[in-house]
Write an enzyme that holds these catalytic residues in place. Sequence first.
Site, PDB file in Angstrom:
ATOM      1  N   LYS A   1       3.031  -8.690  10.732  1.00 30.02           N
ATOM      2  CA  LYS A   1       1.765  -8.336  10.091  1.00 30.02           C
ATOM      3  C   LYS A   1       0.589  -9.182  10.602  1.00 30.02           C
ATOM      4  O   LYS A   1       0.789 -10.214  11.261  1.00 30.02           O
ATOM      5  CB  LYS A   1       1.923  -8.494   8.575  1.00 30.02           C
ATOM      6  CG  LYS A   1       2.957  -7.538   7.975  1.00 30.02           C
ATOM      7  CD  LYS A   1       2.933  -7.626   6.459  1.00 30.02           C
ATOM      8  CE  LYS A   1       3.930  -6.690   5.831  1.00 30.02           C
ATOM      9  NZ  LYS A   1       3.804  -6.696   4.358  1.00 30.02           N
TER      10      LYS A   1
ATOM     11  N   TYR B   1       1.752   3.289   3.779  1.00 32.79           N
ATOM     12  CA  TYR B   1       2.025   2.686   2.468  1.00 32.79           C
ATOM     13  C   TYR B   1       1.732   3.639   1.311  1.00 32.79           C
ATOM     14  O   TYR B   1       1.486   3.181   0.184  1.00 32.79           O
ATOM     15  CB  TYR B   1       1.210   1.400   2.319  1.00 32.79           C
ATOM     16  CG  TYR B   1       1.806   0.209   3.064  1.00 32.79           C
ATOM     17  CD1 TYR B   1       3.049  -0.323   2.698  1.00 32.79           C
ATOM     18  CD2 TYR B   1       1.139  -0.397   4.112  1.00 32.79           C
ATOM     19  CE1 TYR B   1       3.603  -1.411   3.363  1.00 32.79           C
ATOM     20  CE2 TYR B   1       1.683  -1.491   4.783  1.00 32.79           C
ATOM     21  CZ  TYR B   1       2.916  -1.992   4.393  1.00 32.79           C
ATOM     22  OH  TYR B   1       3.471  -3.074   5.039  1.00 32.79           O
TER      23      TYR B   1
ATOM     24  N   ASN C   1       2.423 -11.502   3.997  1.00 35.48           N
ATOM     25  CA  ASN C   1       3.799 -12.012   3.978  1.00 35.48           C
ATOM     26  C   ASN C   1       4.530 -11.882   5.318  1.00 35.48           C
ATOM     27  O   ASN C   1       5.750 -11.757   5.366  1.00 35.48           O
ATOM     28  CB  ASN C   1       4.588 -11.403   2.814  1.00 35.48           C
ATOM     29  CG  ASN C   1       4.786  -9.908   2.944  1.00 35.48           C
ATOM     30  OD1 ASN C   1       4.236  -9.291   3.846  1.00 35.48           O
ATOM     31  ND2 ASN C   1       5.572  -9.334   2.056  1.00 35.48           N
TER      32      ASN C   1
ATOM     33  N   HIS D   1       7.143  -6.907   7.650  1.00 37.59           N
ATOM     34  CA  HIS D   1       7.651  -5.806   6.821  1.00 37.59           C
ATOM     35  C   HIS D   1       9.070  -5.496   7.287  1.00 37.59           C
ATOM     36  O   HIS D   1       9.358  -5.574   8.481  1.00 37.59           O
ATOM     37  CB  HIS D   1       6.774  -4.559   7.018  1.00 37.59           C
ATOM     38  CG  HIS D   1       7.385  -3.305   6.473  1.00 37.59           C
ATOM     39  ND1 HIS D   1       7.329  -2.977   5.138  1.00 37.59           N
ATOM     40  CD2 HIS D   1       8.105  -2.321   7.071  1.00 37.59           C
ATOM     41  CE1 HIS D   1       7.970  -1.842   4.945  1.00 37.59           C
ATOM     42  NE2 HIS D   1       8.448  -1.424   6.096  1.00 37.59           N
TER      43      HIS D   1
ATOM     44  N   GLU E   1       9.941   5.429   8.874  1.00 40.58           N
ATOM     45  CA  GLU E   1       8.950   4.466   9.350  1.00 40.58           C
ATOM     46  C   GLU E   1       9.000   4.310  10.876  1.00 40.58           C
ATOM     47  O   GLU E   1       7.962   4.189  11.535  1.00 40.58           O
ATOM     48  CB  GLU E   1       9.175   3.112   8.663  1.00 40.58           C
ATOM     49  CG  GLU E   1       8.854   3.186   7.172  1.00 40.58           C
ATOM     50  CD  GLU E   1       9.262   1.963   6.368  1.00 40.58           C
ATOM     51  OE1 GLU E   1       9.022   1.962   5.158  1.00 40.58           O
ATOM     52  OE2 GLU E   1       9.808   1.006   6.964  1.00 40.58           O
TER      53      GLU E   1
END
Length: 140
Positions: free
Chosen positions: A11, A51, A114, A117, A128
Site C-alpha cells: 500500500k 473496496y 497498514n 492487503h 481481486e
Amino acid sequence: MAGNRTFTMIKPDATGAGHTGKIIDKIIDAGFSIKAMKWAQLSKAQAQEFYVVHSERPFYGELVEYMTSAPIVAAILEKDNAVEDFRTLIGATNPAEAAEGTIRKMFATSIAANAVHGSDSDDNAKIEGEFHFASTEVTA
Ligand code: CMP
C-alpha cells in the site's frame, strides 16, 4: 481444499516509505512465488470498485483517498494454503494487534495505513487478481 493463490497489494504508506523491496523479500522468504506483479497508481474509480464491499463503512472515503495517494504494488502469489498463510505472514489488520515478525508489525503505521492487503478467501483472491491483471500478465 485450500487454494494455492492469493492476491496482495503493497500500500501507499509502504511504497512511499521505501519498504517495497524489504516486503517482497519477506514474501519470497516465506515461500511464496510471484505469478504476476505491477507498480501502479490506482484511480479513484478503481479504488472505489476494489473496496466496494466496504462502501457502507465509515472509513470508506478515507480508505479510497489513502489508496490513491501514492503508487501501490499489486501481485498474485502462489504457495500451498496461500490465503491463510499470507494472512498469517502479514498479521492483524490493526498493526497494534499484529504479532511480532509480521509484515504489518514491522512496516504498518495505522489501521488505515497498514502496509499490505491480503485476500480473505480463495474466491476473493481470484476476483481481486482478475481485477488487477489480464490473464496474459499472469505466469503459469
Ligand atoms: P485491507 O486488508 O486492505 O482491507 C480493507 C481495509 O480497510 C483494511 O485493510 C484497512 O486498511 C482499512 N480499514 C479497516 N478498518 C479500518 C478502520 N477502522 N479505519 C480505517 N481504515 C480501516
